[in-house]
Design a protein around this motif. Structure first.
Motif, PDB file in Angstrom:
ATOM      1  N   VAL A  23      10.313  34.613  68.578  1.00  0.00           N
ATOM      2  CA  VAL A  23      11.289  35.319  67.455  1.00  0.00           C
ATOM      3  C   VAL A  23      10.422  35.278  66.088  1.00  0.00           C
ATOM      4  CG1 VAL A  23      13.123  34.035  68.793  1.00  0.00           C
ATOM      5  CG2 VAL A  23      12.141  33.196  66.765  1.00  0.00           C
ATOM      6  N   SER A  24       9.394  34.964  66.174  1.00  0.00           N
ATOM      7  CA  SER A  24       8.614  35.090  65.070  1.00  0.00           C
ATOM      8  C   SER A  24       8.555  36.618  64.154  1.00  0.00           C
ATOM      9  CB  SER A  24       7.393  34.547  64.723  1.00  0.00           C
ATOM     10  OG  SER A  24       6.458  35.283  65.936  1.00  0.00           O
ATOM     11  N   LEU A  25       8.307  37.245  65.212  1.00  0.00           N
ATOM     12  CA  LEU A  25       8.452  38.847  64.882  1.00  0.00           C
ATOM     13  C   LEU A  25       9.823  39.369  65.044  1.00  0.00           C
ATOM     14  CD1 LEU A  25       5.265  40.015  66.753  1.00  0.00           C
ATOM     15  CD2 LEU A  25       5.488  39.430  64.324  1.00  0.00           C
ATOM     16  N   ARG A  26      10.672  39.382  63.859  1.00  0.00           N
ATOM     17  CA  ARG A  26      11.857  39.657  63.899  1.00  0.00           C
ATOM     18  C   ARG A  26      12.331  40.972  64.306  1.00  0.00           C
ATOM     19  NH1 ARG A  26      15.204  37.044  59.078  1.00  0.00           N
ATOM     20  NH2 ARG A  26      14.224  35.270  60.109  1.00  0.00           N
ATOM     21  N   GLU A  27      11.866  41.960  63.879  1.00  0.00           N
ATOM     22  CA  GLU A  27      11.992  43.191  64.292  1.00  0.00           C
ATOM     23  C   GLU A  27      11.813  43.334  66.006  1.00  0.00           C
ATOM     24  OE1 GLU A  27       9.940  42.471  61.882  1.00  0.00           O
ATOM     25  OE2 GLU A  27      10.907  43.069  59.931  1.00  0.00           O
ATOM     26  N   GLN A  32      13.844  44.274  71.353  1.00  0.00           N
ATOM     27  CA  GLN A  32      13.658  43.980  72.685  1.00  0.00           C
ATOM     28  C   GLN A  32      15.122  43.245  73.128  1.00  0.00           C
ATOM     29  OE1 GLN A  32      10.424  42.030  74.401  1.00  0.00           O
ATOM     30  NE2 GLN A  32       9.347  42.201  72.278  1.00  0.00           N
ATOM     31  N   SER A  33      15.658  42.607  72.241  1.00  0.00           N
ATOM     32  CA  SER A  33      17.067  41.813  72.943  1.00  0.00           C
ATOM     33  C   SER A  33      18.140  42.834  72.964  1.00  0.00           C
ATOM     34  CB  SER A  33      17.261  40.689  72.061  1.00  0.00           C
ATOM     35  OG  SER A  33      16.581  39.876  71.909  1.00  0.00           O
ATOM     36  N   PHE A  34      18.098  43.916  72.020  1.00  0.00           N
ATOM     37  CA  PHE A  34      18.935  45.071  71.817  1.00  0.00           C
ATOM     38  C   PHE A  34      19.039  45.968  73.051  1.00  0.00           C
ATOM     39  CE2 PHE A  34      20.208  49.433  70.618  1.00  0.00           C
ATOM     40  CZ  PHE A  34      21.584  49.139  70.238  1.00  0.00           C
ATOM     41  N   PHE A  35      17.797  46.181  73.351  1.00  0.00           N
ATOM     42  CA  PHE A  35      17.460  47.447  74.475  1.00  0.00           C
ATOM     43  C   PHE A  35      17.933  46.711  75.929  1.00  0.00           C
ATOM     44  CE2 PHE A  35      14.649  49.704  71.193  1.00  0.00           C
ATOM     45  CZ  PHE A  35      15.434  50.837  71.469  1.00  0.00           C
ATOM     46  N   MET A  36      17.494  45.396  76.011  1.00  0.00           N
ATOM     47  CA  MET A  36      17.765  44.675  77.225  1.00  0.00           C
ATOM     48  C   MET A  36      19.372  44.713  77.485  1.00  0.00           C
ATOM     49  SD  MET A  36      17.356  43.444  79.936  1.00  0.00           S
ATOM     50  CE  MET A  36      15.359  43.479  79.846  1.00  0.00           C
ATOM     51  N   LEU A  37      20.180  44.390  76.318  1.00  0.00           N
ATOM     52  CA  LEU A  37      21.563  44.352  76.133  1.00  0.00           C
ATOM     53  C   LEU A  37      22.167  45.702  76.524  1.00  0.00           C
ATOM     54  CD1 LEU A  37      24.322  43.056  75.736  1.00  0.00           C
ATOM     55  CD2 LEU A  37      23.895  43.677  73.254  1.00  0.00           C
ATOM     56  N   VAL A  38      21.633  46.985  76.066  1.00  0.00           N
ATOM     57  CA  VAL A  38      22.026  48.056  76.471  1.00  0.00           C
ATOM     58  C   VAL A  38      21.670  48.428  78.025  1.00  0.00           C
ATOM     59  CG1 VAL A  38      21.587  50.594  75.982  1.00  0.00           C
ATOM     60  CG2 VAL A  38      21.590  49.018  73.971  1.00  0.00           C
ATOM     61  N   SER A 115       5.529  27.467  78.976  1.00  0.00           N
ATOM     62  CA  SER A 115       4.432  27.904  77.936  1.00  0.00           C
ATOM     63  C   SER A 115       4.838  29.430  77.336  1.00  0.00           C
ATOM     64  CB  SER A 115       3.337  27.628  78.423  1.00  0.00           C
ATOM     65  OG  SER A 115       3.313  28.980  79.573  1.00  0.00           O
ATOM     66  N   LYS A 116       5.679  30.054  77.757  1.00  0.00           N
ATOM     67  CA  LYS A 116       6.219  31.468  77.504  1.00  0.00           C
ATOM     68  C   LYS A 116       7.799  31.585  77.471  1.00  0.00           C
ATOM     69  CE  LYS A 116       1.811  33.081  78.179  1.00  0.00           C
ATOM     70  NZ  LYS A 116       1.238  33.525  77.110  1.00  0.00           N
ATOM     71  N   SER A 117       8.104  32.159  76.241  1.00  0.00           N
ATOM     72  CA  SER A 117       9.559  32.511  76.401  1.00  0.00           C
ATOM     73  C   SER A 117       9.565  34.006  76.035  1.00  0.00           C
ATOM     74  CB  SER A 117      10.018  32.024  75.040  1.00  0.00           C
ATOM     75  OG  SER A 117      11.497  32.320  74.773  1.00  0.00           O
ATOM     76  N   VAL A 118      10.180  34.864  76.854  1.00  0.00           N
ATOM     77  CA  VAL A 118      10.294  36.264  77.032  1.00  0.00           C
ATOM     78  C   VAL A 118      11.631  36.692  76.040  1.00  0.00           C
ATOM     79  CG1 VAL A 118      10.779  38.379  78.230  1.00  0.00           C
ATOM     80  CG2 VAL A 118       9.514  36.141  79.103  1.00  0.00           C
ATOM     81  N   THR A 119      11.393  37.462  75.064  1.00  0.00           N
ATOM     82  CA  THR A 119      12.387  37.698  73.692  1.00  0.00           C
ATOM     83  C   THR A 119      13.513  38.596  74.386  1.00  0.00           C
ATOM     84  OG1 THR A 119      10.467  38.143  72.455  1.00  0.00           O
ATOM     85  CG2 THR A 119      12.510  38.959  71.743  1.00  0.00           C
ATOM     86  N   SER A 120      13.445  39.183  75.294  1.00  0.00           N
ATOM     87  CA  SER A 120      14.368  40.088  75.992  1.00  0.00           C
ATOM     88  C   SER A 120      15.485  39.362  76.511  1.00  0.00           C
ATOM     89  CB  SER A 120      13.749  41.298  77.095  1.00  0.00           C
ATOM     90  OG  SER A 120      13.121  40.526  78.019  1.00  0.00           O
ATOM     91  N   GLY A 121      14.970  38.147  77.015  1.00  0.00           N
ATOM     92  CA  GLY A 121      16.069  37.216  77.687  1.00  0.00           C
ATOM     93  C   GLY A 121      17.285  36.959  77.080  1.00  0.00           C
TER      94      GLY A 121
END
Length: 264
Positions: A23-27, A32-38, A115-121
């Motif tokens: 989440v450090s790269l806010r944009e 990514q979260s928005f497009f997954m939601l859509v 070890s990994k967190s996928v932003t789109s989740g």
């Protein structure tokens, strides 16, 4: 006991670090979260169109489909955000990335999955809540059951991902194969129980456990079935143990120097 607590704390810290990094790269995080939601809403809209012309699919209504999407998206969202490292096991094995982790006096598998967190989740989690609200199944009475079923579906997804990733211990570069099988798992999870019969249904309850991620939890929610819940809990426990065992059997091959890949 103290060692297990220490390993769990290390896992939690690893997950926290992974999430902070994602989440450090806010944009990028927002996009990514928005497009997954859509994307999830678009896929569900096809069912809206279908049910506007047909009342049900062998007893399954639009509310049931919304609940199904709520469970599957919620489970996959939890998996992506908190246990996303398991998606990269095959690649880590093949490229020799386990070397730096094996020497650490901690639970190797926990270190990998955290070890990994996928932003789109996060988009999946938001859409899951929206689908549950739309379905009408989200009530104070059902809420604990829904949480349990989303959690067990998440663990089943994680276990399957570990199993498929562990193929790399024997097959070498199996990342593409693991990814394809993982996508099959999710695809078959997003359809109602009624369209599967005979051998296909058996296959989706055993070899490819899509049923325990999708339609079995929905039937349990609809009927508020204690026996259904116990069946899911037992299967999830068995599948988790199986995934852990297979991973550690494969790890012995890796640790013995029979590494199927190498770093460039």
């Amino acid at each position: 006991m103290g060692g297990k607590v220490s390993e769990f704390r290390t896992f939690i810290e690893s997950v926290k670090t992974s999430i902070k990094s994602s989440v450090s790269l806010r944009e990028s995080f927002i996009l990514q979260s928005f497009f997954m939601l859509v994307s999830n809403i678009i896929f569900f809209s096809f069912w809206l169109i279908y049910f506007s012309n047909f009342h049900s699919v062998k007893g399954w209504t639009i509310s049931d489909m919304a609940c199904l999407y709520g469970v599957v998206n919620g489970a996959y969202g939890l998996f992506s955000v908190f246990l996303g490292g398991s998606r990269f096991i095959a690649r880590m094995i093949f490229e020799g990335d386990l070397d730096s982790l094996i020497v650490k006096p901690k639970n190797l598998l926990l270190l990998i999955v955290g070890s990994k967190s996928v932003t789109s989740g996060w988009g999946d989690l938001i859409s899951s809540l929206a689908f549950f609200i739309f379905s009408g199944y989200l009530t104070l009475w059902n809420f604990p059951l829904i949480l349990i079923l989303v959690a067990t579906a998440c663990l089943t997804i994680t276990s399957f991902s570990i199993l498929m990733g562990s193929l790399a211990f024997w097959l070498g570069d199996s990342h593409v194969l693991s990814k394809q099988l993982f996508e099959f798992l999710l695809t078959f999870s997003n359809y109602p129980k009624s369209i599967y019969v005979g051998a296909v249904k058996f296959f989706l309850l055993t070899v490819l456990p899509s049923g325990f991620i999708g339609f079995i939890p929905i039937e349990t929610i609809k009927e508020f079935s204690i026996s259904g819940l116990l069946t899911i809990l037992l299967f999830t426990a068995f599948y988790c143990v199986l995934a852990i065992k297979i991973f550690h059997i494969g790890l012995k091959r890796y640790a013995s120097g029979n590494k199927p890949g190498f770093k460039v």
